[in-house]
Design an enzyme around this catalytic site. Structure first.
Site, PDB file in Angstrom:
ATOM      1  N   GLY A  42       0.871  -1.081   0.255  1.00 38.89           N
ATOM      2  CA  GLY A  42      -0.107   0.085  -0.113  1.00 38.89           C
ATOM      3  C   GLY A  42       0.837   1.386   0.044  1.00 38.89           C
ATOM      4  O   GLY A  42       0.354   2.332  -0.291  1.00 38.89           O
ATOM      5  N   GLU A  43       2.154   1.067   0.051  1.00 42.85           N
ATOM      6  CA  GLU A  43       2.958   2.357   0.137  1.00 42.85           C
ATOM      7  C   GLU A  43       2.831   2.957  -1.285  1.00 42.85           C
ATOM      8  O   GLU A  43       2.768   2.233  -2.286  1.00 42.85           O
ATOM      9  CB  GLU A  43       4.272   2.197   0.555  1.00 42.85           C
ATOM     10  CG  GLU A  43       4.299   1.693   2.021  1.00 42.85           C
ATOM     11  CD  GLU A  43       5.906   1.414   2.518  1.00 42.85           C
ATOM     12  OE1 GLU A  43       6.734   1.359   1.795  1.00 42.85           O
ATOM     13  OE2 GLU A  43       5.955   1.249   3.781  1.00 42.85           O
ATOM     14  N   GLN A 101     -10.114  22.896   8.047  1.00 41.09           N
ATOM     15  CA  GLN A 101      -9.787  22.601   9.410  1.00 41.09           C
ATOM     16  C   GLN A 101      -8.828  23.630   9.677  1.00 41.09           C
ATOM     17  O   GLN A 101      -7.434  23.382   9.734  1.00 41.09           O
ATOM     18  CB  GLN A 101      -9.062  21.303   9.609  1.00 41.09           C
ATOM     19  CG  GLN A 101     -10.084  20.041   9.563  1.00 41.09           C
ATOM     20  CD  GLN A 101      -9.429  18.846   9.879  1.00 41.09           C
ATOM     21  OE1 GLN A 101      -8.813  18.588  11.012  1.00 41.09           O
ATOM     22  NE2 GLN A 101     -10.013  17.788   9.177  1.00 41.09           N
ATOM     23  N   LYS A 196     -28.328  31.249   8.372  1.00 41.90           N
ATOM     24  CA  LYS A 196     -28.580  29.776   8.965  1.00 41.90           C
ATOM     25  C   LYS A 196     -27.849  29.638  10.005  1.00 41.90           C
ATOM     26  O   LYS A 196     -26.801  30.197  10.452  1.00 41.90           O
ATOM     27  CB  LYS A 196     -28.419  28.875   7.770  1.00 41.90           C
ATOM     28  CG  LYS A 196     -26.854  28.583   7.446  1.00 41.90           C
ATOM     29  CD  LYS A 196     -26.477  27.452   6.654  1.00 41.90           C
ATOM     30  CE  LYS A 196     -25.187  26.949   6.524  1.00 41.90           C
ATOM     31  NZ  LYS A 196     -24.191  27.894   6.029  1.00 41.90           N
ATOM     32  N   ASP A 222     -21.508  28.964  -3.755  1.00 44.62           N
ATOM     33  CA  ASP A 222     -20.621  28.562  -2.834  1.00 44.62           C
ATOM     34  C   ASP A 222     -19.107  28.263  -3.251  1.00 44.62           C
ATOM     35  O   ASP A 222     -18.932  28.021  -4.325  1.00 44.62           O
ATOM     36  CB  ASP A 222     -21.210  27.342  -1.954  1.00 44.62           C
ATOM     37  CG  ASP A 222     -20.863  27.568  -0.211  1.00 44.62           C
ATOM     38  OD1 ASP A 222     -19.851  28.233   0.025  1.00 44.62           O
ATOM     39  OD2 ASP A 222     -21.699  26.908   0.619  1.00 44.62           O
ATOM     40  N   THR A 227     -21.935  17.683   1.327  1.00 47.28           N
ATOM     41  CA  THR A 227     -23.217  16.949   1.402  1.00 47.28           C
ATOM     42  C   THR A 227     -24.168  17.285   0.653  1.00 47.28           C
ATOM     43  O   THR A 227     -25.504  16.863   0.638  1.00 47.28           O
ATOM     44  CB  THR A 227     -23.379  16.531   3.041  1.00 47.28           C
ATOM     45  OG1 THR A 227     -23.639  17.828   3.622  1.00 47.28           O
ATOM     46  CG2 THR A 227     -21.978  15.990   3.617  1.00 47.28           C
ATOM     47  N   GLY A 229     -26.320  19.722   2.031  1.00 44.47           N
ATOM     48  CA  GLY A 229     -27.536  20.211   2.903  1.00 44.47           C
ATOM     49  C   GLY A 229     -27.929  21.427   2.795  1.00 44.47           C
ATOM     50  O   GLY A 229     -29.067  21.980   2.667  1.00 44.47           O
TER      51      GLY A 229
END
Length: 316
Positions: A42-43, A101, A196, A222, A227, A229
């Site tokens: 997987g590397e 983040q 909102k 945006d 998602t 929503g």
């Protein structure tokens, strides 16, 4: 005449090979000979199969899903190119993963957007080109130059050519007002705002709409549709307030989880996105319109390569 520069080279990981090829075609060059694969454990394995000594390298790699794999591909590509004596390495990251983040909202939260900036700089990147960062201040997380390109001009051109009657641009939250105002000014329309409250991540509750949308063609804009929503709830609220029709647009179509089903079932007439993130067939449904960022990124690459102003691309 095609542009041909022996010292300008384009390389790509696996995140958005089609965009890299489109940019290379715009520039009149070929995508560099490199393979990015995985070992049996997987590397990630990177092989650069041509000389890059003294070259001005641009690595095209959005850090979209699967973000961690694509980030590692980018870091290892940059490291390999640096060790092969490239003169300058620019990481072209159309979609910068982990951008949401960008600050501590609770005790002991990481600031992962800054961590990624640190790691990318340490890998050997000399410069970064990106589009529509979720938070513009992320540019300051880097100690190397960052060219931050807006997607609004591409979207504005599309809607100007569409010729909507009586349009209004709507920001789906207070944080996106600057982006909505930019689009509104470019297409000559007023703006409105959806106020909102978000009780928890990926859950949005529409409160009320500031501005007049009755009888108008609404364009909600945006930076990211994740998602979906916020966008779908906003569209329903706008139609309840008398909007004639609703279009949605964004730069980065993340479209995770229930997004595709929500958009299909929503009253949104068309979802306009760009190809900063590649859309697999299951996400490319009939309401989606994809605009290419390749000419914009290609022009930015030319200007960086020739030490010209990138901001002049957006003078109006």
């Amino acid at each position: 005449m095609p542009i041909y520069r022996t010292k300008l080279k384009i390389f790509s990981g696996n995140a958005n090979r089609a965009l890299a090829e489109e940019i290379a075609e715009y520039l009149g060059v070929s995508v560099g000979a490199a393979s990015v694969s995985k070992f049996s454990d997987g590397e990630i394995q990177v092989k650069i199969n041509e000389s890059v000594r003294g070259a001005d390298i641009f690595v095209i790699q959005p850090t979209c899903y699967p973000a961690n794999d694509h980030i590692m591909e980018l870091l290892i590509l940059v490291d390999a190119l640096r060790r092969a004596s490239a003169k300058r390495i620019t990481a072209v990251i159309p979609y910068y993963g982990y951008a949401r983040q960008d600050r501590k909202t609770r005790a002991r939260d990481p600031i992962t957007a800054k961590l990624i900036a640190n790691i990318l700089t340490a890998s050997g990147a000399n410069r970064v080109v990106t589009m529509d960062l979720h938070a513009g201040q992320i540019q300051g997380f880097f100690d190397i130059p960052v060219d931050h390109l807006p997607g609004v001009p591409i979207i504005a051109e599309y809607f100007l050519n569409k010729g909507l009657e009586n349009p209004v641009v709507v920001s789906p939250d207070l944080g996106g007002v600057t982006r909505a105002r930019d689009l509104a000014e470019r297409i000559g329309a007023p703006i409105a705002i959806i106020d909102k409250r978000r009780p928890e991540p990926n859950v949005a509750e529409v409160m009320h709409i500031i501005g007049d949308v009755k009888g108008k063609s609404v364009i909600m804009i945006d930076d990211i549709i994740d998602t979906a929503g916020t966008i779908t709830m906003g569209a329903e609220a706008l139609l309840e307030r008398g909007a004639k029709e609703v279009y949605a647009c964004c730069t980065h179509p993340v479209l995770s989880g229930p997004a595709v089903e929500r958009l299909k079932k929503s009253p949104i007439k068309e979802v306009v996105v760009t190809n900063t993130i590649p859309l697999p067939p299951e996400k490319n449904f009939d309401k989606i319109k994809v605009l290419s960022v390749a000419p914009l990124l290609g022009e930015a690459i030319i200007r960086i390569h020739e030490d010209l102003s990138v901001s002049k691309l957006f003078d109006t």
